[in-house]
Each structure stands twice: as C-alpha cells, then as structure tokens.
Design a protein around this motif. Structure first.
Motif, short mmCIF file in Angstrom:
data_model
loop_
_atom_site.label_atom_id
_atom_site.label_comp_id
_atom_site.label_asym_id
_atom_site.label_seq_id
_atom_site.Cartn_x
_atom_site.Cartn_y
_atom_site.Cartn_z
N ALA A 161 32.32 25.71 30.60
CA ALA A 161 33.16 25.72 29.39
C ALA A 161 33.91 24.40 29.31
O ALA A 161 34.27 23.81 30.33
CB ALA A 161 34.14 26.89 29.47
N GLN A 162 34.16 23.95 28.09
CA GLN A 162 34.77 22.64 27.89
C GLN A 162 36.16 22.78 27.29
O GLN A 162 36.32 23.19 26.15
CB GLN A 162 33.88 21.79 26.97
N ALA A 163 37.17 22.47 28.09
CA ALA A 163 38.56 22.58 27.64
C ALA A 163 39.01 21.23 27.09
O ALA A 163 39.26 20.29 27.84
CB ALA A 163 39.44 23.01 28.81
N VAL A 164 39.12 21.13 25.79
CA VAL A 164 39.44 19.85 25.15
C VAL A 164 40.95 19.69 25.01
O VAL A 164 41.61 20.44 24.29
CB VAL A 164 38.77 19.75 23.76
N ASP A 165 41.50 18.71 25.73
CA ASP A 165 42.92 18.39 25.60
C ASP A 165 43.07 17.04 24.91
O ASP A 165 42.09 16.48 24.38
CB ASP A 165 43.59 18.39 26.98
N THR A 166 44.28 16.51 24.89
CA THR A 166 44.50 15.24 24.18
C THR A 166 43.72 14.09 24.82
O THR A 166 43.27 13.18 24.12
CB THR A 166 46.00 14.87 24.17
N VAL A 214 39.66 19.48 17.82
CA VAL A 214 39.25 19.84 19.19
C VAL A 214 38.00 20.71 19.20
O VAL A 214 37.18 20.60 20.13
CB VAL A 214 40.40 20.53 19.95
N ASP A 215 37.84 21.56 18.20
CA ASP A 215 36.64 22.41 18.15
C ASP A 215 35.38 21.57 17.97
O ASP A 215 34.35 21.83 18.58
CB ASP A 215 36.75 23.43 17.02
N ALA A 216 35.50 20.54 17.11
CA ALA A 216 34.34 19.67 16.88
C ALA A 216 34.00 18.86 18.13
O ALA A 216 32.83 18.66 18.45
CB ALA A 216 34.63 18.73 15.70
N VAL A 217 35.02 18.42 18.84
CA VAL A 217 34.79 17.67 20.08
C VAL A 217 34.16 18.58 21.14
O VAL A 217 33.24 18.18 21.85
CB VAL A 217 36.11 17.05 20.60
N GLU A 218 34.65 19.82 21.21
CA GLU A 218 34.06 20.77 22.16
C GLU A 218 32.57 20.99 21.87
O GLU A 218 31.74 20.98 22.78
CB GLU A 218 34.80 22.12 22.08
N ARG A 219 32.24 21.15 20.59
CA ARG A 219 30.82 21.33 20.21
C ARG A 219 30.02 20.08 20.54
O ARG A 219 28.86 20.17 20.98
CB ARG A 219 30.71 21.66 18.72
#
Length: 214
Positions: free
Chosen positions: A138-143, A160-165
């Motif tokens: 799983a990818q936890a996208v922070d700043t 952040v959702d787009a970066v996670e995808r």
C-alpha cells in the motif's frame, strides 16, 4: 508538475534507491500493530521524531487497546501534550481503542476499509499500517511523496489520490513494497521543500525538476 517518466527511467531510479538502502524502514517507533496505528494517527501535522519522544514511555504502559482505555484520556494527554492537536488526537485514540476492544477483540483489523472506519484513521494512516505491519504494498502519500512525485516525474498527480494511483500504475511491482519509504526518505533528507540537495542527489540525472539547485 513534471511529465510522467517512462518505465525504464523509473526502474533505474528505484534500482539506485535499492542499492543505497535495500531495506528502508519507517521512522515511527512501535512494538505491535496497535502501537503503530496510534503512532501514525498521532503523527498527523507532527514530526516522527516528536511523536517518538512522546510515545516512548507511553507504549511501555499502554501497548494494547485495553491498557490504553485503562490509562484514560487524561493519562494519555500527559504523555502526548507536546504533540500538535493533542487533545483531539487523544479523543480519537480513546475512541478507536474502545472500538478495537468491543468490535475486534482487541486486535487491529487488516483491511483498509476496517482501518479507515476507526476514528482518526484516514487512508494514509491505513496504508502505512498495511504496508509496515502486514507488508502489503500500500502506498501512503504524504507531503514528501507528493513533492518528490511531482518534481521528479516518478508519480505526478494533482492530488494525493492521483499520486497514489501513479505509484501503483508506474512503479515496477518488485519495488512496490518499499516504494513509499524510499520516496519519503528521499523527500525528507534530499529533495527538501525549500532547499533540495540536488548536487548530491543520486537521481539528479534522471529527475525532471527544472529548478535544480547548483
């Protein structure tokens, strides 16, 4: 926002990350799944170092949901009052501890939906727990990841959702497990917000950041 890098460039970037740090670790201290959930929930708008200072003694006496309930909200506050938003965070920790005791027999669930149903646990927190404790990619996208992803072109996205995808879609599967840790650490110690350390960056020649520092 940089353009999305191609497969071969991304593979080379993560090959270098892997060579530099084969087993990157999250920096939040914890002793089990429950203390990891609490630590990540407390880390919102706070530094990992600050959370670790507050939880080091806390987790010696409250490392299960029931022990946290026994400690009580005021007792918890005494340990975490150096952390930002500590009153609201304390309320959430007590609420999620009560739910874990009453609905999950004191165990931390290992589905994203169940984790996100807990007070104070959002998608990022759930992803950190899934990745660090259950080794799910799983990818936890922070700043830090948001900044690095968009500067470099590794995983650009408007939110952040787009970066996670973009991470899930574009980073080779053999690097997925540790991807978010490599990106966080790169952002925290090298690709800093105000003064990125471009001259010593191991991916400088592959990065699309137009304002590289000399």
């Amino acid at each position: 926002m940089a353009k999305q890098l191609d497969y071969h460039t991304i593979r080379e970037i993560f090959t270098r990350f892997h060579e530099a740090e084969p087993e990157p670790k999250g920096e939040l201290e914890h002793v089990n799944a429950y203390t990891l959930v609490v630590a990540v929930a407390l880390s919102a708008q706070a530094t990992d170092a600050g959370v670790n200072r507050a939880t080091r003694e806390l987790f010696k006496i409250a490392d299960t949901p029931q022990k946290m309930l026994d400690l009580g909200e005021d007792g918890l506050i005494e340990h975490i009052k150096t952390i930002g938003l500590y009153r609201n965070k304390a309320k959430n920790v007590m609420k999620l501890s009560k739910i874990l005791v009453e609905e999950y027999d004191g165990m931390v669930p290992n589905s994203r939906a169940a984790l996100q149903s807990l007070p104070g646990v959002g998608r990022k927190t759930a992803n950190v727990v899934l990745n660090m404790w259950w080794h799910y990619p799983a990818q936890a996208v922070d700043t830090h990841i948001f900044r690095v992803g968009n500067r470099t072109g590794i995983c650009p996205g408007k939110n952040v959702d787009a970066v996670e995808r973009a991470i899930e879609d574009n980073i080779p599967v053999d690097f997925q497990q540790h991807a978010h840790h490599w990106l966080i650490l790169h952002g925290r110690y090298h690709c800093k917000a105000r003064k990125p350390m471009c001259p010593t960056c191991i991916i400088r020649d592959l990065c699309q950041f137009e304002d590289k520092t000399i």
